[in-house]
Design a protein around this motif. Structure first.
Motif, PDB file in Angstrom:
ATOM      1  N   ASP A 212     -23.118  -0.081  14.509  1.00 32.78           N
ATOM      2  CA  ASP A 212     -21.981   0.233  13.642  1.00 32.78           C
ATOM      3  C   ASP A 212     -22.260  -0.090  12.177  1.00 32.78           C
ATOM      4  N   PHE A 213     -23.251  -0.966  11.964  1.00 29.91           N
ATOM      5  CA  PHE A 213     -23.569  -1.406  10.604  1.00 29.91           C
ATOM      6  C   PHE A 213     -25.034  -1.835  10.573  1.00 29.91           C
ATOM      7  N   MET A 214     -25.686  -1.613   9.404  1.00 27.96           N
ATOM      8  CA  MET A 214     -27.089  -1.995   9.271  1.00 27.96           C
ATOM      9  C   MET A 214     -27.283  -2.924   8.071  1.00 27.96           C
ATOM     10  N   VAL A 215     -28.138  -3.898   8.254  1.00 23.41           N
ATOM     11  CA  VAL A 215     -28.551  -4.785   7.163  1.00 23.41           C
ATOM     12  C   VAL A 215     -30.046  -4.578   6.938  1.00 23.41           C
ATOM     13  N   VAL A 216     -30.426  -4.290   5.692  1.00 18.37           N
ATOM     14  CA  VAL A 216     -31.827  -4.111   5.329  1.00 18.37           C
ATOM     15  C   VAL A 216     -32.212  -5.269   4.411  1.00 18.37           C
ATOM     16  N   VAL A 217     -33.212  -6.047   4.821  1.00 16.27           N
ATOM     17  CA  VAL A 217     -33.601  -7.251   4.091  1.00 16.27           C
ATOM     18  C   VAL A 217     -34.907  -7.013   3.345  1.00 16.27           C
ATOM     19  N   GLY A 218     -34.913  -7.321   2.051  1.00 19.59           N
ATOM     20  CA  GLY A 218     -36.151  -7.169   1.287  1.00 19.59           C
ATOM     21  C   GLY A 218     -35.906  -7.101  -0.197  1.00 19.59           C
ATOM     22  N   GLY A 219     -36.970  -7.233  -0.975  1.00 16.79           N
ATOM     23  CA  GLY A 219     -36.874  -7.241  -2.427  1.00 16.79           C
ATOM     24  C   GLY A 219     -36.262  -5.968  -2.988  1.00 16.79           C
ATOM     25  N   ALA A 229     -33.341   1.540   3.371  1.00 16.59           N
ATOM     26  CA  ALA A 229     -31.889   1.575   3.166  1.00 16.59           C
ATOM     27  C   ALA A 229     -31.406   3.011   2.992  1.00 16.59           C
ATOM     28  N   GLN A 230     -32.214   3.831   2.307  1.00 20.08           N
ATOM     29  CA  GLN A 230     -31.830   5.224   2.086  1.00 20.08           C
ATOM     30  C   GLN A 230     -31.844   6.008   3.391  1.00 20.08           C
ATOM     31  N   VAL A 231     -32.858   5.765   4.234  1.00 15.20           N
ATOM     32  CA  VAL A 231     -32.950   6.437   5.533  1.00 15.20           C
ATOM     33  C   VAL A 231     -31.722   6.124   6.379  1.00 15.20           C
ATOM     34  N   VAL A 232     -31.305   4.857   6.368  1.00 14.06           N
ATOM     35  CA  VAL A 232     -30.134   4.442   7.143  1.00 14.06           C
ATOM     36  C   VAL A 232     -28.866   5.093   6.585  1.00 14.06           C
ATOM     37  N   SER A 233     -28.724   5.074   5.268  1.00 10.93           N
ATOM     38  CA  SER A 233     -27.540   5.684   4.646  1.00 10.93           C
ATOM     39  C   SER A 233     -27.478   7.175   4.916  1.00 10.93           C
ATOM     40  N   LYS A 240     -26.140  -2.318   4.115  1.00 13.17           N
ATOM     41  CA  LYS A 240     -26.192  -3.258   3.002  1.00 13.17           C
ATOM     42  C   LYS A 240     -27.629  -3.716   2.815  1.00 13.17           C
ATOM     43  N   HIS A 241     -28.179  -3.497   1.608  1.00 10.11           N
ATOM     44  CA  HIS A 241     -29.522  -3.958   1.260  1.00 10.11           C
ATOM     45  C   HIS A 241     -29.393  -5.296   0.547  1.00 10.11           C
ATOM     46  N   ILE A 242     -30.030  -6.330   1.088  1.00  9.30           N
ATOM     47  CA  ILE A 242     -29.954  -7.662   0.495  1.00  9.30           C
ATOM     48  C   ILE A 242     -31.361  -8.264   0.390  1.00  9.30           C
ATOM     49  N   GLU A 243     -31.499  -9.257  -0.476  1.00  7.79           N
ATOM     50  CA  GLU A 243     -32.748 -10.014  -0.538  1.00  7.79           C
ATOM     51  C   GLU A 243     -32.654 -11.288   0.292  1.00  7.79           C
ATOM     52  N   ILE A 244     -31.498 -11.963   0.216  1.00  7.12           N
ATOM     53  CA  ILE A 244     -31.304 -13.230   0.932  1.00  7.12           C
ATOM     54  C   ILE A 244     -29.921 -13.252   1.566  1.00  7.12           C
ATOM     55  N   LEU A 245     -29.739 -14.159   2.514  1.00  6.72           N
ATOM     56  CA  LEU A 245     -28.506 -14.224   3.300  1.00  6.72           C
ATOM     57  C   LEU A 245     -27.254 -14.372   2.437  1.00  6.72           C
ATOM     58  N   SER A 246     -27.307 -15.151   1.373  1.00  4.30           N
ATOM     59  CA  SER A 246     -26.119 -15.420   0.560  1.00  4.30           C
ATOM     60  C   SER A 246     -25.533 -14.157  -0.051  1.00  4.30           C
ATOM     61  N   VAL A 254     -17.000  -9.035  10.383  1.00  7.57           N
ATOM     62  CA  VAL A 254     -16.409  -9.541  11.631  1.00  7.57           C
ATOM     63  C   VAL A 254     -15.929  -8.409  12.534  1.00  7.57           C
ATOM     64  N   GLY A 255     -15.454  -7.324  11.961  1.00  8.68           N
ATOM     65  CA  GLY A 255     -14.890  -6.241  12.766  1.00  8.68           C
ATOM     66  C   GLY A 255     -15.915  -5.359  13.443  1.00  8.68           C
ATOM     67  N   TYR A 256     -17.203  -5.506  13.129  1.00  8.32           N
ATOM     68  CA  TYR A 256     -18.237  -4.663  13.742  1.00  8.32           C
ATOM     69  C   TYR A 256     -18.691  -5.266  15.072  1.00  8.32           C
ATOM     70  N   SER A 257     -18.902  -4.410  16.064  1.00  7.52           N
ATOM     71  CA  SER A 257     -19.298  -4.898  17.382  1.00  7.52           C
ATOM     72  C   SER A 257     -20.812  -4.924  17.573  1.00  7.52           C
ATOM     73  N   ARG A 258     -21.531  -4.136  16.785  1.00  4.27           N
ATOM     74  CA  ARG A 258     -22.991  -4.053  16.961  1.00  4.27           C
ATOM     75  C   ARG A 258     -23.639  -3.847  15.591  1.00  4.27           C
ATOM     76  N   ILE A 259     -24.483  -4.779  15.177  1.00  8.96           N
ATOM     77  CA  ILE A 259     -25.105  -4.733  13.855  1.00  8.96           C
ATOM     78  C   ILE A 259     -26.628  -4.709  14.011  1.00  8.96           C
ATOM     79  N   GLY A 260     -27.263  -3.799  13.294  1.00  8.42           N
ATOM     80  CA  GLY A 260     -28.720  -3.698  13.308  1.00  8.42           C
ATOM     81  C   GLY A 260     -29.312  -4.350  12.072  1.00  8.42           C
ATOM     82  N   VAL A 261     -30.506  -4.908  12.222  1.00  6.25           N
ATOM     83  CA  VAL A 261     -31.209  -5.551  11.110  1.00  6.25           C
ATOM     84  C   VAL A 261     -32.641  -5.038  11.052  1.00  6.25           C
TER      85      VAL A 261
END
Length: 282
Positions: A212-219, A229-233, A240-246, A254-261
């Motif tokens: 239901d949602f994807m997180v892409v981690v990297g610089g 991130a573009q392929v997923v979009s 959501k493209h992030i560098e660090i957890l914060s 919270v409302g998503y049942s299945r999240i990919g990383v």
């Protein structure tokens, strides 16, 4: 909530090899200073760790003092800069990704003085600058098919089509098919996109269709991470493209049942694990 991690998330072979070579050099430098021409990989957290170990990053070869070690980054450098280094009293350690080196040599062999290089990539990327430097008779760098369509191809010239190693293989194949179908244009197509990039993007696209949602981690300055991130979009999955957890708004997930990383090829495992732990806390 289910959290699913892509199998290919994190360091690719080229990045792992570059950092292994740098680690070995640090362990055996015997006090000799170590310099890097530009970031060895595109990840600010990794670069900070090496800076704390005394590795100095510079922008030009002239900044490397005589007698020092100088490491060629995973993205490679231009042929002119490499020749300049070889003419100086410095100790060169080449950490160029083997896939990038192969692309450089293919371009040098096929894009000679009688042809023009058409390169699919990011004009301001270090790898692209290196690839272009191996073309013998000029080049045209484009980041979209539309940019290439605006470039006027001459019937009396020969062209060589290649790509930055981390570009989208599917899109490159479409560009190749269009050019090859034009009977008025002579074009040689080079296979320079890394298989690991193709696999990583295909896996991200498949995973995006299952969550239901994807997180892409990297610089943020990592081209291959931005393309993930573009392929997923493009697949229509919130991302959501992030560098660090914060930087990840956990409360909003919270409302998503299945999240990919997934993660870029220059993202260390520790940053991926921090994101997994953060999502696990939900």
């Amino acid at each position: 909530m289910d959290v699913v991690l892509a199998e290919t998330a994190g360091f690719c072979m080229g990045v792992d090899l570059a950092l292994t070579r740098l680690d070995e050099l640090i362990a055996n430098a015997n006090g000799r200073p170590i310099y890097i021409l530009g970031p060895i990989i595109h990840n600010p957290q990794v670069l900070k760790q090496y800076a704390e170990k005394g590795v100095v990053m510079v922008d030009t070869p002239e900044e490397v003092p005589s007698g020092a070690y100088v490491v060629i980054r995973a993205h490679g450098i231009t042929r002119q800069v490499e020749e300049g280094l070889k003419s100086r009293d410095v100790h060169i350690k080449d950490a160029t990704c083997p896939r990038v080196k192969k692309a450089q040599l293919l371009i040098a062999r096929h894009a000679d003085k009688d042809s023009v290089l058409l390169l699919y990539g990011e004009a301001d990327h270090a790898e692209v600058a290196g690839l272009v430097s191996y073309a013998g008779n000029g080049s045209f760098v484009f980041s979209t098919p539309e940019e290439l369509e605006q470039y006027e191809l001459a019937k009396d010239k020969r062209y060589v089509l290649a790509a930055q190693t981390t570009q989208d293989r599917v899109l490159f194949d479409k560009i190749s098919e269009r050019l090859s179908s034009d009977e008025d244009v002579e074009v040689t197509v080079l296979s320079t996109i890394c298989d690991a990039t193709k696999l990583r993007q295909a896996e991200a696209k498949k995973l995006a269709s299952e969550v239901d949602f994807m997180v892409v981690v990297g610089g943020y300055n990592s081209g291959n991470t931005r393309r993930l991130a573009q392929v997923v979009s493009d697949a229509g999955t919130p991302c959501k493209h992030i560098e660090i957890l914060s930087e990840l708004p956990l409360k909003d997930l919270v409302g998503y049942s299945r999240i990919g990383v997934t993660a870029g090829a220059s993202t260390p495992r520790v940053l991926i694990d921090e994101v997994l732990d953060g999502l696990g806390s939900l």
